[in-house]
Design a protein around this motif. Structure first.
Motif, mmCIF file in Angstrom:
data_model
loop_
_atom_site.group_PDB
_atom_site.id
_atom_site.type_symbol
_atom_site.label_atom_id
_atom_site.label_comp_id
_atom_site.label_asym_id
_atom_site.label_seq_id
_atom_site.Cartn_x
_atom_site.Cartn_y
_atom_site.Cartn_z
ATOM 1 N N MET A 181 0.857 -1.175 0.000
ATOM 2 C CA MET A 181 0.000 0.000 0.000
ATOM 3 C C MET A 181 0.902 1.237 0.000
ATOM 4 O O MET A 181 2.028 1.199 0.475
ATOM 5 N N PHE A 182 0.375 2.321 -0.514
ATOM 6 C CA PHE A 182 1.111 3.556 -0.693
ATOM 7 C C PHE A 182 0.276 4.707 -0.153
ATOM 8 O O PHE A 182 -0.954 4.663 -0.234
ATOM 9 N N ALA A 183 0.910 5.735 0.404
ATOM 10 C CA ALA A 183 0.184 6.867 0.991
ATOM 11 C C ALA A 183 0.648 8.187 0.396
ATOM 12 O O ALA A 183 1.827 8.378 0.109
ATOM 13 N N ARG A 184 -0.334 9.089 0.216
ATOM 14 C CA ARG A 184 -0.064 10.491 -0.130
ATOM 15 C C ARG A 184 -0.490 11.319 1.076
ATOM 16 O O ARG A 184 -1.643 11.289 1.470
ATOM 17 N N LYS A 194 -13.439 7.337 -7.590
ATOM 18 C CA LYS A 194 -13.417 6.950 -9.002
ATOM 19 C C LYS A 194 -12.005 6.627 -9.497
ATOM 20 O O LYS A 194 -11.847 6.104 -10.592
ATOM 21 N N GLN A 195 -10.996 6.942 -8.692
ATOM 22 C CA GLN A 195 -9.610 6.734 -9.108
ATOM 23 C C GLN A 195 -9.212 5.270 -8.927
ATOM 24 O O GLN A 195 -9.462 4.676 -7.884
ATOM 25 N N THR A 196 -8.580 4.718 -9.937
ATOM 26 C CA THR A 196 -8.084 3.345 -9.867
ATOM 27 C C THR A 196 -7.064 3.228 -8.745
ATOM 28 O O THR A 196 -6.150 4.048 -8.642
ATOM 29 N N ASP A 256 -3.523 1.394 -3.553
ATOM 30 C CA ASP A 256 -3.049 0.023 -3.724
ATOM 31 C C ASP A 256 -1.553 -0.029 -4.000
ATOM 32 O O ASP A 256 -0.856 -0.917 -3.520
ATOM 33 N N ASN A 257 -1.079 0.931 -4.802
ATOM 34 C CA ASN A 257 0.328 0.911 -5.193
ATOM 35 C C ASN A 257 0.784 2.321 -5.593
ATOM 36 O O ASN A 257 -0.034 3.236 -5.746
ATOM 37 N N LYS A 258 2.071 2.462 -5.759
ATOM 38 C CA LYS A 258 2.661 3.754 -6.095
ATOM 39 C C LYS A 258 2.160 4.263 -7.452
ATOM 40 O O LYS A 258 1.914 5.457 -7.621
ATOM 41 N N GLU A 259 1.987 3.371 -8.404
ATOM 42 C CA GLU A 259 1.545 3.770 -9.738
ATOM 43 C C GLU A 259 0.173 4.436 -9.696
ATOM 44 O O GLU A 259 -0.057 5.446 -10.370
ATOM 45 N N SER A 260 -0.742 3.885 -8.920
ATOM 46 C CA SER A 260 -2.086 4.477 -8.806
ATOM 47 C C SER A 260 -2.019 5.868 -8.183
ATOM 48 O O SER A 260 -2.689 6.798 -8.635
#
Length: 105
Positions: A1-4, A32-34, A57-61
């Motif tokens: 998992m990734f956080a902003r 709505k964001q993947t 879910d991941n850094k790419e998203s």
């Protein structure tokens, strides 16, 4: 998992407007964001400083959101922001979100 982790400062007396905009416009956009998982937003005492942490879910998203959704969020919030939000990104190393807490015996 990734956080902003987004730290922002509001103009005086705009916390209730921020909360309304965030709930009615930003959260639906995030959903709505993947790869979006969850959002936790905190207001510090006094209502000027806000921290918003979104989980992905991941850094790419999260990176996709940076260009596909976040600029729109900044436009929506522009009239109540005092300055430019600071964004930090990180890997999540521990979380209980979406997992029930253990019940003490």
């Amino acid at each position: 998992m990734f956080a902003r982790n987004v730290s922002l400062r509001l103009k005086p007396n705009t916390l209730s407007e921020f909360t309304r905009i965030f709930d009615k416009e930003v959260i639906p956009m995030l959903r709505k964001q993947t790869g979006f998982r969850d959002e936790v937003t905190f207001a510090l005492p006094g209502g000027l400083d806000v921290v918003a942490i979104s989980l992905w879910d991941n850094k790419e998203s999260a990176e996709d959101y940076k260009t596909a959704g976040y600029p729109e969020v900044l436009k929506i919030l522009d009239r109540i922001l005092d300055g430019v939000p600071k964004v930090q990104v990180s890997d999540v190393i521990s979380s209980t979100i979406h997992k029930p807490a253990a019940v003490a015996a």
